[in-house]
Motif scaffolding. Structure first.
Motif, PDB file in Angstrom:
ATOM      1  N   ARG A  38       0.844  -1.194   0.000  1.00  0.00           N
ATOM      2  CA  ARG A  38       0.000   0.000   0.000  1.00  0.00           C
ATOM      3  C   ARG A  38       0.876   1.240   0.000  1.00  0.00           C
ATOM      4  N   GLU A  39       0.332   2.328  -0.498  1.00  0.00           N
ATOM      5  CA  GLU A  39       1.075   3.582  -0.543  1.00  0.00           C
ATOM      6  C   GLU A  39       0.682   4.507   0.602  1.00  0.00           C
ATOM      7  N   HIS A  40      -0.511   4.303   1.130  1.00  0.00           N
ATOM      8  CA  HIS A  40      -0.926   5.177   2.230  1.00  0.00           C
ATOM      9  C   HIS A  40      -2.007   4.513   3.078  1.00  0.00           C
ATOM     10  N   ILE A  41      -2.178   5.036   4.289  1.00  0.00           N
ATOM     11  CA  ILE A  41      -3.277   4.617   5.158  1.00  0.00           C
ATOM     12  C   ILE A  41      -4.188   5.827   5.314  1.00  0.00           C
ATOM     13  N   GLY A  42      -5.408   5.674   4.849  1.00  0.00           N
ATOM     14  CA  GLY A  42      -6.330   6.798   4.867  1.00  0.00           C
ATOM     15  C   GLY A  42      -7.065   6.900   6.195  1.00  0.00           C
ATOM     16  N   PRO A  43      -7.864   7.959   6.363  1.00  0.00           N
ATOM     17  CA  PRO A  43      -8.586   8.157   7.621  1.00  0.00           C
ATOM     18  C   PRO A  43      -9.541   6.999   7.876  1.00  0.00           C
ATOM     19  N   GLY A  44      -9.565   6.508   9.096  1.00  0.00           N
ATOM     20  CA  GLY A  44     -10.436   5.401   9.454  1.00  0.00           C
ATOM     21  C   GLY A  44      -9.779   4.056   9.257  1.00  0.00           C
ATOM     22  N   GLU A  45      -8.643   4.026   8.530  1.00  0.00           N
ATOM     23  CA  GLU A  45      -8.032   2.733   8.206  1.00  0.00           C
ATOM     24  C   GLU A  45      -6.983   2.295   9.223  1.00  0.00           C
ATOM     25  N   ILE A  46      -6.694   0.983   9.168  1.00  0.00           N
ATOM     26  CA  ILE A  46      -5.641   0.382   9.976  1.00  0.00           C
ATOM     27  C   ILE A  46      -4.591  -0.153   9.020  1.00  0.00           C
ATOM     28  N   GLY A  47      -3.323  -0.043   9.380  1.00  0.00           N
ATOM     29  CA  GLY A  47      -2.293  -0.594   8.510  1.00  0.00           C
ATOM     30  C   GLY A  47      -1.036  -0.936   9.289  1.00  0.00           C
ATOM     31  N   ARG A  48      -0.154  -1.698   8.624  1.00  0.00           N
ATOM     32  CA  ARG A  48       1.122  -2.069   9.242  1.00  0.00           C
ATOM     33  C   ARG A  48       2.204  -1.193   8.642  1.00  0.00           C
ATOM     34  N   VAL A  49       2.903  -0.475   9.522  1.00  0.00           N
ATOM     35  CA  VAL A  49       3.852   0.529   9.062  1.00  0.00           C
ATOM     36  C   VAL A  49       5.270   0.087   9.391  1.00  0.00           C
ATOM     37  N   HIS A  50       6.151   0.147   8.395  1.00  0.00           N
ATOM     38  CA  HIS A  50       7.540  -0.243   8.604  1.00  0.00           C
ATOM     39  C   HIS A  50       8.425   0.997   8.653  1.00  0.00           C
ATOM     40  N   GLY A  51       9.474   0.912   9.438  1.00  0.00           N
ATOM     41  CA  GLY A  51      10.451   1.993   9.476  1.00  0.00           C
ATOM     42  C   GLY A  51      10.355   2.901  10.691  1.00  0.00           C
ATOM     43  N   LEU A  52       9.292   2.745  11.477  1.00  0.00           N
ATOM     44  CA  LEU A  52       9.166   3.600  12.661  1.00  0.00           C
ATOM     45  C   LEU A  52       9.953   2.939  13.802  1.00  0.00           C
ATOM     46  N   ARG A  53      11.231   3.315  13.924  1.00  0.00           N
ATOM     47  CA  ARG A  53      12.100   2.588  14.853  1.00  0.00           C
ATOM     48  C   ARG A  53      11.926   3.027  16.292  1.00  0.00           C
ATOM     49  N   THR A  54      11.507   4.283  16.500  1.00  0.00           N
ATOM     50  CA  THR A  54      11.500   4.760  17.882  1.00  0.00           C
ATOM     51  C   THR A  54      10.103   4.809  18.496  1.00  0.00           C
ATOM     52  N   VAL A  55       9.061   4.463  17.728  1.00  0.00           N
ATOM     53  CA  VAL A  55       7.728   4.582  18.321  1.00  0.00           C
ATOM     54  C   VAL A  55       7.486   3.472  19.338  1.00  0.00           C
ATOM     55  N   ARG A  56       6.563   3.753  20.250  1.00  0.00           N
ATOM     56  CA  ARG A  56       6.165   2.782  21.256  1.00  0.00           C
ATOM     57  C   ARG A  56       4.653   2.638  21.190  1.00  0.00           C
TER      58      ARG A  56
END
Ligand SMILES: Nc1nc2c(ncn2[C@@H]2O[C@H](COP(=O)(O)OP(=O)(O)OP(=O)(O)O)[C@@H](O)[C@H]2O)c(=O)[nH]1
Ligand SMILES: [Mg+2]
Length: 575
Positions: A264-282
């Motif tokens: 996918r290219e984006h996650i729109g409002p209301g959607e759920i998705g799996r995001v790669h590259g966010l190394r520091t989030v908790r």
């Protein structure tokens, strides 16, 4: 095309995973109905879940209902994993509360119901297991109370009592807008059936599409999203509330490298998705605008020492536990420097076993747990001040500070000093200085109480501040805070508090006197009992550590006919 993020919540074994499986099967997402008992469902996919037959981690599965995309979020029911449910509640648009028609409301159902009400979550009730003997859906309705509307029989009169608008519709003989009442969490439309036989599932499915409000979709707004799950490989599961989260953009300090493995290219409002590259989030972090929420469920109240079987693996164990803590912020890890011990906070025995098995299976580390101790906390008893001025009274730091500690709610730092006295050439903004002070104070209060426990519910006010530019550094303020906080706290004094449960005890009337007489022996504080013709119910509070004693004594007190349920209420001064 609208979206509904739908959480399935319940007491352990009520049938959440079975219901999820049934909904996916009926929607045609899977062509074979899996079962929990043979370890073949879509959402209990972890080895440990299949082996134990319980859900440990929330899992998302998607199906379509006409124009509606439903993301089903199956949650664990065991109280040791309540933290998982907490995260799910942050991201859902509606919920199905599953209650077993045989067992009825149970301790966890009550806690969930209270929370759904408090957070105004639009909720449907599904009374499950009607295929079993002893099923009594009407009893479940009575237990939930007037908000539960039995949709399988006449219910207009019940709906009409929900508010003025509903009453007016009823009097005018117009249909009552159930969707509106559900969206406002004024009613919980109730359905009954069986996840195993499929009875009643059509009605429930129709209600999902008709009565639950779909997610709001504002793509023009600024990004507002929440991280609700982090996998072992650091993939972040994100719910977008407003705006759009795009691949290759920067969020907070990280860059999104891909979404859903690049599909996918984006996650729109209301959607759920799996995001790669966010190394520091908790888990629990917000992306973009919006602030974090406070906790809705109880914190863990126990702590145990973890030891590697092979003493040479201590460092590896520390690393592995840190990784686990990143996936699960409620695995609260502490290194006891003095004793060189690793400690984790726990909700209970099952969570402890799961951590042990995870360390063995995923990290190849064999561990043993030491004795579990009940966590206490300390609160300031009064007010206390401490301060130091640069170059005076043996102050070794290039910082001037005066702090006052007083009783508060949660931990909080306030500033009561002129703006120009703050070292903003170091901290850039007032908010940043305040956040940093909160960090220093929290570090100083960890295990900082007179009895050696964490100090909480303290309001710390900075009443004096000074610096010499450009010599003073953040380190000076941090080290000086570490000295002043204990001094101010010693003057304020502390109150030692222990975890306390609220209990509901029920028994035959003949055992009332003996039971009431015995309760104080366990440190319990009963409220006036509710006495019926055959049975009585008494509620009250009891120290968490004493609950097992009461549970052991209960059969003797009530001729084996009593039951007691309890749930964490809060920390209370120890008597
Ligand atoms: N007879 C009958 N059994 C059911 C029904 N739904 C679930 N069960 C059984 O109840 C047990 C628990 O079902 P699960 O679906 O794992 O329950 P859960 O709520 O997901 O449990 P946790 O995730 O551990 O909290 C299993 O043995 C199921 O086969 C039903 O409608 N009828
Ligand atoms: Mg389950």
């Amino acid at each position: 095309m609208s979206i509904l993020n739908l959480g399935i919540v319940a007491h352990v074994d009520a049938g959440k995973t079975s219901l999820t499986e049934r909904l996916l099967f009926d929607a045609g997402v899977i062509d074979r109905l899996g079962s929990v008992d043979s370890g073949s469902t879509q959402t209990d996919s972890l080895d440990q879940e299949r082996r134990r037959g319980i859900t440990i981690k929330t899992a998302v599965a998607t199906f379509r209902l006409g124009e509606l995309t439903v993301n089903l979020i199956d949650t664990p029911g065991h109280p040791d994993f309540i933290a998982e449910v907490e995260r799910a509640l942050r991201v859902l648009d509606g919920a199905i509360l599953v209650v077993s028609a045989v067992e009825g409301m149970q301790a966890q159902t009550r806690i969930l119901l209270r929370t759904l009400r408090r957070l105004h979550v639009p909720t449907l009730v599904f009374i499950n297991k009607t295929d079993r003997t002893g099923a009594d859906p009407d009893r479940v309705l009575r237990q939930i109370g007037h908000q539960a509307i039995p949709m399988w029989r006449e219910h207009e009169a019940a709906l009409a009592e929900s508010d003025d608008e509903a009453l007016q519709s009823y009097l005018d003989d117009r249909p009552i807008d159930i969707g509106r009442l559900t969206a406002q969490a004024k009613v919980f439309p109730a359905y009954k059936g069986s996840a195993i036989t499929g009875e009643g599932i059509d009605e429930l499915t129709r209600a999902i599409a008709r009565h639950l409000p779909a997610a709001a979709e504002d793509a023009e707004a600024e990004l507002r999203a929440t991280v609700f799950k982090i996998d072992r490989d650091r993939t972040a599961h994100v719910r977008v509330f407003a705006g759009v989260l795009r691949a290759r953009t920067r969020v907070n300090d990280d860059k999104v490298t891909a979404i859903d493995d690049g599909r996918r290219e984006h996650i729109g409002p209301g959607e759920i998705g799996r995001v790669h590259g966010l190394r520091t989030v908790r888990i629990g972090d917000t992306l973009g605008t919006g602030s974090a929420h406070g906790a809705v469920f109880a914190p863990p109240t126990m702590e145990a020492t973890v030891e590697p079987v092979d003493p040479g693996q201590r460092r590896a164990l520390h690393g592995a536990l840190q990784r686990l803590a990143e996936q699960d912020p409620l695995i609260d890890l502490r290194l006891d420097e003095e004793r060189g011990e690793l400690k984790v906070k726990l909700y209970g025995e099952v969570q402890r076993e799961v951590i042990r098995d995870t360390l063995a299976e995923e990290y190849g580390l064999a561990v043993t747990f030491g004795a579990t101790v009940t966590l206490h906390l300390e609160r300031p008893a009064g007010r206390g001040r401490a301060g130091a001025v640069i170059g005076k009274d043996g102050n070794q730091h290039m910082a001037t500070l005066e702090l006052e500690i007083a009783p508060g709610e949660g931990l909080e730092v306030r500033l009561d000093v002129p703006f120009e006295h703050l070292p903003l050439y170091v901290y850039k903004t007032v908010a940043n200085f305040q956040d940093s002070m909160l960090r220093y104070v929290r570090a100083a209060l960890a295990r900082g109480g007179r009895h050696g426990w964490d100090v909480d519910d303290a309001r710390v006010t900075v009443t004096r501040c000074g610096y010499i530019s450009p010599v003073s550094t953040a380190g000076d303020f941090r080290r000086l805070s570490a000295e002043l906080v204990p001094r101010a706290l010693a003057r304020a004094g502390t109150v030692l508090c222990e975890p306390v449960h609220r209990f509901t005890l029920d028994g035959p009337v003949g055992a009332l006197t003996a039971t009431l007489g015995a309760l104080p022996r366990f440190g319990a504080v009963p409220e006036p009992p509710d006495v019926g013709p055959a049975r009585f119910t008494v509620q009250g509070t009891i120290p968490a550590v004493r609950l097992p004693e009461l549970e052991r004594a209960l059969p003797g007190l009530t001729h084996g006919e009593g039951t007691v349920e309890a749930a964490f209420e809060g920390f209370r001064p120890r008597s």
